[in-house]
Write a protein that holds these residues in place. Structure first.
Motif, mmCIF file in Angstrom:
data_model
loop_
_atom_site.group_PDB
_atom_site.id
_atom_site.type_symbol
_atom_site.label_atom_id
_atom_site.label_comp_id
_atom_site.label_asym_id
_atom_site.label_seq_id
_atom_site.Cartn_x
_atom_site.Cartn_y
_atom_site.Cartn_z
ATOM 1 N N LEU A 141 7.939 -36.262 17.562
ATOM 2 C CA LEU A 141 7.351 -35.620 18.729
ATOM 3 C C LEU A 141 8.281 -35.778 19.931
ATOM 4 C CD1 LEU A 141 4.069 -37.344 17.880
ATOM 5 C CD2 LEU A 141 4.127 -34.876 18.084
ATOM 6 N N SER A 142 8.586 -34.670 20.550
ATOM 7 C CA SER A 142 9.444 -34.682 21.739
ATOM 8 C C SER A 142 8.611 -34.393 22.969
ATOM 9 C CB SER A 142 10.546 -33.623 21.602
ATOM 10 O OG SER A 142 11.199 -33.430 22.839
ATOM 11 N N TYR A 143 8.828 -35.166 24.032
ATOM 12 C CA TYR A 143 8.091 -34.950 25.276
ATOM 13 C C TYR A 143 8.360 -33.558 25.831
ATOM 14 C CZ TYR A 143 6.714 -35.459 30.169
ATOM 15 O OH TYR A 143 6.135 -35.273 31.397
ATOM 16 N N GLY A 155 11.332 -39.601 24.819
ATOM 17 C CA GLY A 155 11.230 -39.031 26.159
ATOM 18 C C GLY A 155 12.447 -38.198 26.497
ATOM 19 N N THR A 156 12.690 -38.042 27.783
ATOM 20 C CA THR A 156 13.851 -37.264 28.231
ATOM 21 C C THR A 156 15.036 -38.201 28.479
ATOM 22 O OG1 THR A 156 13.081 -37.409 30.527
ATOM 23 C CG2 THR A 156 12.445 -35.455 29.267
ATOM 24 N N ILE A 157 16.213 -37.623 28.556
ATOM 25 C CA ILE A 157 17.440 -38.388 28.806
ATOM 26 C C ILE A 157 17.470 -38.855 30.261
ATOM 27 C CG2 ILE A 157 19.960 -38.275 28.879
ATOM 28 C CD1 ILE A 157 19.798 -36.130 26.687
ATOM 29 N N VAL A 158 17.800 -40.132 30.469
ATOM 30 C CA VAL A 158 17.955 -40.656 31.830
ATOM 31 C C VAL A 158 19.400 -41.099 32.009
ATOM 32 C CG1 VAL A 158 15.547 -41.363 32.014
ATOM 33 C CG2 VAL A 158 17.222 -42.986 31.128
ATOM 34 N N GLU A 159 19.853 -41.070 33.237
ATOM 35 C CA GLU A 159 21.257 -41.362 33.537
ATOM 36 C C GLU A 159 21.474 -42.802 33.984
ATOM 37 O OE1 GLU A 159 23.623 -39.207 32.979
ATOM 38 O OE2 GLU A 159 22.307 -37.505 32.505
ATOM 39 N N GLU A 160 20.413 -43.451 34.512
ATOM 40 C CA GLU A 160 20.541 -44.811 35.034
ATOM 41 C C GLU A 160 19.524 -45.734 34.398
ATOM 42 O OE1 GLU A 160 21.060 -45.513 39.216
ATOM 43 O OE2 GLU A 160 21.474 -43.394 39.583
ATOM 44 N N LEU A 161 19.844 -47.020 34.405
ATOM 45 C CA LEU A 161 18.991 -48.033 33.790
ATOM 46 C C LEU A 161 17.605 -48.073 34.432
ATOM 47 C CD1 LEU A 161 19.021 -50.322 31.657
ATOM 48 C CD2 LEU A 161 19.727 -51.879 33.477
ATOM 49 N N LYS A 162 17.546 -47.872 35.748
ATOM 50 C CA LYS A 162 16.270 -47.965 36.461
ATOM 51 C C LYS A 162 15.266 -46.901 36.016
ATOM 52 C CE LYS A 162 17.843 -45.207 40.443
ATOM 53 N NZ LYS A 162 16.941 -44.070 40.242
ATOM 54 N N ASP A 163 15.743 -45.819 35.397
ATOM 55 C CA ASP A 163 14.858 -44.728 34.988
ATOM 56 C C ASP A 163 14.406 -44.832 33.533
ATOM 57 O OD1 ASP A 163 15.022 -43.462 37.502
ATOM 58 O OD2 ASP A 163 16.954 -42.576 36.956
ATOM 59 N N VAL A 164 14.789 -45.922 32.854
ATOM 60 C CA VAL A 164 14.411 -46.086 31.448
ATOM 61 C C VAL A 164 12.889 -46.109 31.283
ATOM 62 C CG1 VAL A 164 14.347 -47.816 29.599
ATOM 63 C CG2 VAL A 164 16.523 -47.139 30.586
ATOM 64 N N SER A 165 12.180 -46.708 32.242
ATOM 65 C CA SER A 165 10.714 -46.778 32.148
ATOM 66 C C SER A 165 10.091 -45.385 32.145
ATOM 67 C CB SER A 165 10.135 -47.612 33.297
ATOM 68 O OG SER A 165 10.427 -47.009 34.543
ATOM 69 N N ARG A 166 10.717 -44.435 32.840
ATOM 70 C CA ARG A 166 10.199 -43.064 32.855
ATOM 71 C C ARG A 166 10.295 -42.437 31.465
ATOM 72 N NH1 ARG A 166 13.886 -39.681 35.891
ATOM 73 N NH2 ARG A 166 14.525 -38.759 33.916
ATOM 74 N N SER A 167 11.431 -42.637 30.811
ATOM 75 C CA SER A 167 11.604 -42.102 29.463
ATOM 76 C C SER A 167 10.610 -42.743 28.496
ATOM 77 C CB SER A 167 13.038 -42.336 28.976
ATOM 78 O OG SER A 167 13.283 -41.676 27.758
ATOM 79 N N TYR A 168 10.328 -44.045 28.696
ATOM 80 C CA TYR A 168 9.343 -44.737 27.855
ATOM 81 C C TYR A 168 7.940 -44.155 28.049
ATOM 82 C CZ TYR A 168 5.862 -48.278 26.698
ATOM 83 O OH TYR A 168 4.741 -48.917 26.229
ATOM 84 N N LYS A 169 7.561 -43.920 29.306
ATOM 85 C CA LYS A 169 6.239 -43.351 29.573
ATOM 86 C C LYS A 169 6.115 -41.954 28.968
ATOM 87 C CE LYS A 169 5.688 -45.960 33.862
ATOM 88 N NZ LYS A 169 5.794 -45.914 35.345
ATOM 89 N N GLU A 170 7.199 -41.199 28.998
ATOM 90 C CA GLU A 170 7.193 -39.859 28.410
ATOM 91 C C GLU A 170 7.032 -39.937 26.892
ATOM 92 O OE1 GLU A 170 10.130 -37.810 31.782
ATOM 93 O OE2 GLU A 170 10.926 -38.482 29.856
ATOM 94 N N ALA A 171 7.746 -40.879 26.271
ATOM 95 C CA ALA A 171 7.629 -41.058 24.823
ATOM 96 C C ALA A 171 6.220 -41.495 24.440
ATOM 97 C CB ALA A 171 8.654 -42.081 24.334
#
Length: 364
Positions: free
Chosen positions: A255-257, A222-238
Motif C-alpha cells: 500500500l502506497s500513501y 509513505g512519501t520520500i523526505v529529504e531531511e531527517l526531521k521529516d522522517v516522522s511525516r513519512s511514518y505517519k503517512e505509511a
C-alpha cells in the motif's frame, strides 16, 4: 545487556586463543555463559569483587581464578578466567577489552534505536534531532522513506532478522518497532531512486518474508523526505496507508500513501457526516437487510465495470438471475446500480459503511 549469543561467542573465542576456560557474570552475580561448568568460579568470589568495586573501585581480583570487572552504562560484567598466572591475567585483560568494545557497540546500537523511535513519534525538539544525529553519526541530509511491515501472527524478531539480511540495517537503514505487530523500516535512498524503486522494494519485502521466513505480511510506505526531521511525516503517512488498506483494500499486500484513491478521502470524514450520508443512501438501515448473494453480486458487478454478461459468467449464474438480484437492491435502496451515477453512489456508501464499522471497532 549484551545478547547471550554474543557473550557465548566471546568466551569461546577467548578459550580458543588462550586455552583458558572462562565465564561471564552480571551485576547480580548470575552466570550468563561459561565454557566449562567445572571451571566456573565460586559465586561468592564474584559477589565480593562487585562489592569491592562499589566501595573501593577495585576492578580485578586473583584467588583461585582471575576476575575482571567492567561497568558499562547501567550494567556490570565480570569476566572470570580459570587461571592465575601471567598468561591468564593477560588473557583476561584482552578479553575484557573485547567485551568493552562489544558492550560499547551494543550501547551505541541501542542509542540509535531509541533515537529513531523518538524521531518517529515526534518526541524530539528540532535542536535535539540535529545534536543527537551528529553524536550518533546519522546523516541529516539524506533522502529516506519509511516502510511499515505488518506480519500475520509472526515473531517480530524473525521479521527483523530477515530485514537485516535484505538491507544494511544499522549502517544506513534502521529497523525498529514502536507498537505491537508493526516493524518500521527507515530506508535510505540513492539520489536516482524514485517511487517505482520503492514499490519494487516493498514487493521484495513481501516476497522474501513469504518465501524465506514463511511469514505473510502487508507493507505500506509513505512519501520520500529529504531531511531527517521529516522522517516522522513519512511514518505517519505509511501508518495511514496501512489503516486505509486494512479497511478498504484488504486484498492488497503493498500500500502506497500516494495511491489510496477515494479511500483516503473517506477515511478522513468525521463520523457525523458519514452517518448523515448513510441515512440518506440507506434509509431505514437497508444495509442490514442485504443478503450475502446480493452483496456478492454487486461487488462482482463493480469489479467487472458494470458489465452484466461478464459478471454473470464470473458468478456462474444466469443473466436474468443477476438482474433479479440487482433489482432487489434497487427496491431496498432506490438505487439502480446498472446506472453509473447510482453505482458510484452505492459504492461510496459501501466504503463509508466500512469506515464507520472500523471506527466503532477502534472505539470498543
Amino acid at each position: 545487556m549484551l545478547p547471550n549469543q554474543t557473550i557465548q561467542k566471546l568466551i569461546q573465542e577467548i578459550k580458543r586463543i588462550s586455552g583458558f576456560d572462562c565465564s561471564i557474570w552480571n551485576e547480580k552475580a548470575e552466570c550468563l555463559a561459561m565454557t566449562n561448568v567445572k571451571a566456573r568460579p565460586r559465586q561468592a568470589d564474584v559477589e565480593e569483587l562487585i562489592q569491592q568495586y562499589n566501595s573501593q573501585g577495585k576492578e580485578e581480583s586473583t584467588g583461585e581464578e582471575s576476575l575482571f570487572l567492567l561497568e558499562n552504562a547501567e550494567h556490570f560484567y565480570v569476566l572470570a578466567v580459570a587461571g592465575t598466572d601471567d598468561k591468564a591475567v593477560m588473557a583476561g585483560r584482552f578479553g575484557l577489552s573485547h567485551l568493552e568494545s562489544l558492550a560499547s557497540m551494543n550501547r551505541n546500537k541501542m542509542d540509535k534505536n531509541r533515537f529513531i523511535q523518538s524521531l518517529l513519534l515526534d518526541n524530539l525538539l528540532l535542536v535535539d534531532i540535529y545534536n543527537q544525529a551528529k553524536r550518533l553519526k546519522i546523516p541529516v541530509l539524506q533522502r529516506r522513506v519509511v516502510f511499515l511491515v505488518e506480519p500475520k501472527n509472526a515473531d517480530d524478531n524473525l521479521v527483523l532478522e530477515t530485514l537485516k539480511g535484505l538491507f544494511s540495517i544499522g549502517i544506513k537503514d534502521f529497523a525498529t518497532s514502536v507498537e505491537e505487530r508493526h516493524i518500521i523500516l527507515v530506508k535510505a535512498l540513492e539520489p536516482t531512486e524514485d517511487y517505482e524503486d520503492i514499490q519494487h522494494m516493498a514487493d521484495v519485502i513481501v516476497d522474501t518474508l513469504g518465501m524465506e521466513a514463511m511469514v505473510g505480511v502487508r507493507v505500506s510506505y509513505g512519501t520520500i523526505v529529504e531531511e531527517l526531521k521529516d522522517v516522522s511525516r513519512s511514518y505517519k503517512e505509511a501508518d495511514m496507508a496501512m489503516e486505509v488498506g486494512r479497511i478498504f483494500y484488504s486484498q492488497r499486500r503493498v500500500l502506497s500513501y500516494r495511491v489510496l484513491g477515494i479511500g483516503r478521502l473517506i477515511h478522513q470524514l468525521p463520523a457525523s457526516l458519514c452517518e448523515m450520508f448513510l441515512d440518506e443512501v440507506f434509509e431505514g438501515n437497508a444495509m442490514e437487510s442485504f443478503e450475502e448473494e446480493e452483496l456478492a453480486a454487486v461487488y462482482t458487478f463493480f469489479e467487472n465495470n458494470l458489465n452484466i454478461s461478464e459478471t454473470a459468467r464470473k458468478l456462474y449464474v444466469h443473466r436474468n438471475t443477476l438482474v433479479y438480484r440487482l433489482e432487489k437492491i434497487q427496491k431496498k435502496t432506490g438505487l439502480d446500480v446498472r446506472v453509473f451515477e447510482d453505482a458510484m453512489t452505492f459504492k461510496i456508501a459501501l466504503m463509508v459503511e466500512k469506515h464507520m464499522r472500523a471506527m466503532k471497532e477502534k472505539e470498543s
